[in-house]
Design a protein around this motif. Structure first.
Motif, PDB file in Angstrom:
ATOM      1  N   ALA A 227       1.218  -1.466   0.065  1.00 41.85           N
ATOM      2  CA  ALA A 227      -0.047   0.127  -0.158  1.00 41.85           C
ATOM      3  C   ALA A 227       1.120   1.292   0.034  1.00 41.85           C
ATOM      4  CB  ALA A 227      -1.032  -0.176   1.097  1.00 41.85           C
ATOM      5  N   ILE A 228       0.294   2.154  -0.569  1.00 41.19           N
ATOM      6  CA  ILE A 228       1.235   3.609  -0.779  1.00 41.19           C
ATOM      7  C   ILE A 228       1.092   4.102   0.492  1.00 41.19           C
ATOM      8  CG2 ILE A 228       0.941   5.535  -1.728  1.00 41.19           C
ATOM      9  CD1 ILE A 228       1.197   3.425  -3.274  1.00 41.19           C
ATOM     10  N   ILE A 229       1.976   4.737   1.763  1.00 35.06           N
ATOM     11  CA  ILE A 229       2.214   5.681   1.613  1.00 35.06           C
ATOM     12  C   ILE A 229       2.033   6.759   2.500  1.00 35.06           C
ATOM     13  CG2 ILE A 229       3.562   5.981   4.334  1.00 35.06           C
ATOM     14  CD1 ILE A 229       4.500   3.424   4.755  1.00 35.06           C
ATOM     15  N   ASN A 230       1.324   7.650   2.956  1.00 38.68           N
ATOM     16  CA  ASN A 230       0.715   8.803   2.430  1.00 38.68           C
ATOM     17  C   ASN A 230       1.633   9.997   2.853  1.00 38.68           C
ATOM     18  OD1 ASN A 230      -1.003  11.429   1.966  1.00 38.68           O
ATOM     19  ND2 ASN A 230      -2.550  11.573   3.531  1.00 38.68           N
ATOM     20  N   THR A 231       2.566  10.895   2.457  1.00 39.67           N
ATOM     21  CA  THR A 231       3.559  11.744   3.257  1.00 39.67           C
ATOM     22  C   THR A 231       3.138  12.887   2.371  1.00 39.67           C
ATOM     23  OG1 THR A 231       5.189  10.578   1.199  1.00 39.67           O
ATOM     24  CG2 THR A 231       5.185   9.668   3.377  1.00 39.67           C
ATOM     25  N   PRO A 232       2.330  13.543   3.033  1.00 40.32           N
ATOM     26  CA  PRO A 232       2.466  14.751   2.156  1.00 40.32           C
ATOM     27  C   PRO A 232       3.238  16.299   2.030  1.00 40.32           C
ATOM     28  CG  PRO A 232       0.733  14.519   4.333  1.00 40.32           C
ATOM     29  CD  PRO A 232       1.870  13.281   4.124  1.00 40.32           C
ATOM     30  N   ASN A 233       4.522  15.118   2.900  1.00 38.31           N
ATOM     31  CA  ASN A 233       5.277  17.079   2.540  1.00 38.31           C
ATOM     32  C   ASN A 233       6.860  16.743   1.825  1.00 38.31           C
ATOM     33  OD1 ASN A 233       4.166  18.973   4.307  1.00 38.31           O
ATOM     34  ND2 ASN A 233       4.541  17.513   6.218  1.00 38.31           N
ATOM     35  N   ALA A 234       6.844  15.086   1.400  1.00 37.70           N
ATOM     36  CA  ALA A 234       8.032  14.447   0.919  1.00 37.70           C
ATOM     37  C   ALA A 234       7.988  15.437  -0.817  1.00 37.70           C
ATOM     38  CB  ALA A 234       7.199  13.004   0.413  1.00 37.70           C
ATOM     39  N   HIS A 235       8.644  14.443  -1.572  1.00 41.71           N
ATOM     40  CA  HIS A 235       9.135  15.487  -2.480  1.00 41.71           C
ATOM     41  C   HIS A 235       7.808  14.797  -3.640  1.00 41.71           C
ATOM     42  CE1 HIS A 235      11.437  15.659  -6.550  1.00 41.71           C
ATOM     43  NE2 HIS A 235      11.898  17.094  -5.976  1.00 41.71           N
ATOM     44  N   PRO A 236       8.144  15.587  -4.768  1.00 43.24           N
ATOM     45  CA  PRO A 236       6.788  14.978  -5.656  1.00 43.24           C
ATOM     46  C   PRO A 236       7.241  14.059  -6.462  1.00 43.24           C
ATOM     47  CG  PRO A 236       7.090  16.976  -5.897  1.00 43.24           C
ATOM     48  CD  PRO A 236       7.713  17.168  -5.261  1.00 43.24           C
TER      49      PRO A 236
END
Length: 247
Positions: A61-70
């Motif tokens: 599953a994808i981990i939601n990381t809002p501040n990660a590089h696009p």
């Protein structure tokens, strides 16, 4: 409840449809890659998971990381076996690329050629006798077969270390950590940035191992490094109890 709910299929709605689509693409890409490797793959109806060769099950599953590089995606992957590791071997992998598809495929390629390959190979009878060692549990002596993934190097290495330096630095300390079960596993990562800052991770049987992290951090301090260079090493290791000692 717990970790397995993380992989439960979600109901599509306007707020999370993009996440669901990414996860569905992840499982589809994983299915295709495993099938191309010759594995028999079945889909789980309730979870974002696949049964492999009627024995292992893999969930992602994808981990939601809002501040990660696009251009960066984090994926959690869990491999379970009903007898030997029912609670799973957990790994978090990063994928890099300009598109969702490229990021996911990058992460899967990384995972399947290192951690997953080592898990699958640990079920075979092949092992390197030179790396075997014994430990004692009470009055019983147990023989172990270490199964090492390829050592992954990141950054600007002018010269690659010989042998298996991460494993060699920990092989004595890990003997006291092993549990008398068929499989124990160790996930290692350590890096050194241009400011000589050491960042690492040492996970034993899914739990942080502080002593192990300290050992590999001390090892990384001795890496020769030019200004503005980043260096890192990563490896996954399984310790398999010899079949002769299963009883």
């Amino acid at each position: 409840m717990g970790i397995f709910n993380f992989f439960k299929k979600k109901t599509t709605n306007n707020n999370d449809s993009n996440v669901v689509d990414e996860n569905l693409y992840l499982i589809e890409a994983l299915t295709n890659k495993l099938t191309s490797f010759g594995h028999n793959v079945e889909r789980n109806k309730d979870y974002l998971a696949l049964k492999i060769d009627s024995e292992l099950e893999i969930a992602g599953a994808i981990i939601n990381t809002p501040n990660a590089h696009p251009n960066l995606t984090q994926i959690m992957i869990l491999v379970t076996h009903p007898k030997y590791f029912p609670m799973g071997i957990i790994d978090n992998v990063a994928g890099i690329g300009p598109t969702t598809q490229e990021k996911i495929n990058s992460a899967l390629e990384n995972y399947l050629t290192t951690t997953f390959k080592t898990i699958v190979e640990s079920f075979s009878e092949n092992h390197n006798p030179e790396k075997d060692f014994t430990t004692k549990f009470g009055n019983n002596e147990i023989l172990w077969h270490p199964k090492l993934s390829d050592l992954v190097f990141q950054g600007n290495w002018e010269e690659f270390p010989e042998e298996e330096p991460l494993y060699e630095t920990l092989k004595e300390a890990v003997k006291d950590k092993l549990k008398n079960q068929k499989f124990n596993w160790l996930k290692l990562y350590v890096s050194k940035n241009s400011n000589s800052e050491i960042i690492g991770e040492c996970i034993f049987n899914n739990e942080p191992w502080d002593e192990g992290l300290l050992i590999i951090s001390e090892y990384a301090k001795n890496w020769n490094q030019q200004v503005d260079y980043f260096l890192a090493q990563k490896q996954f290791i399984i310790f398999k109890r010899c079949d002769k000692f299963d009883n």
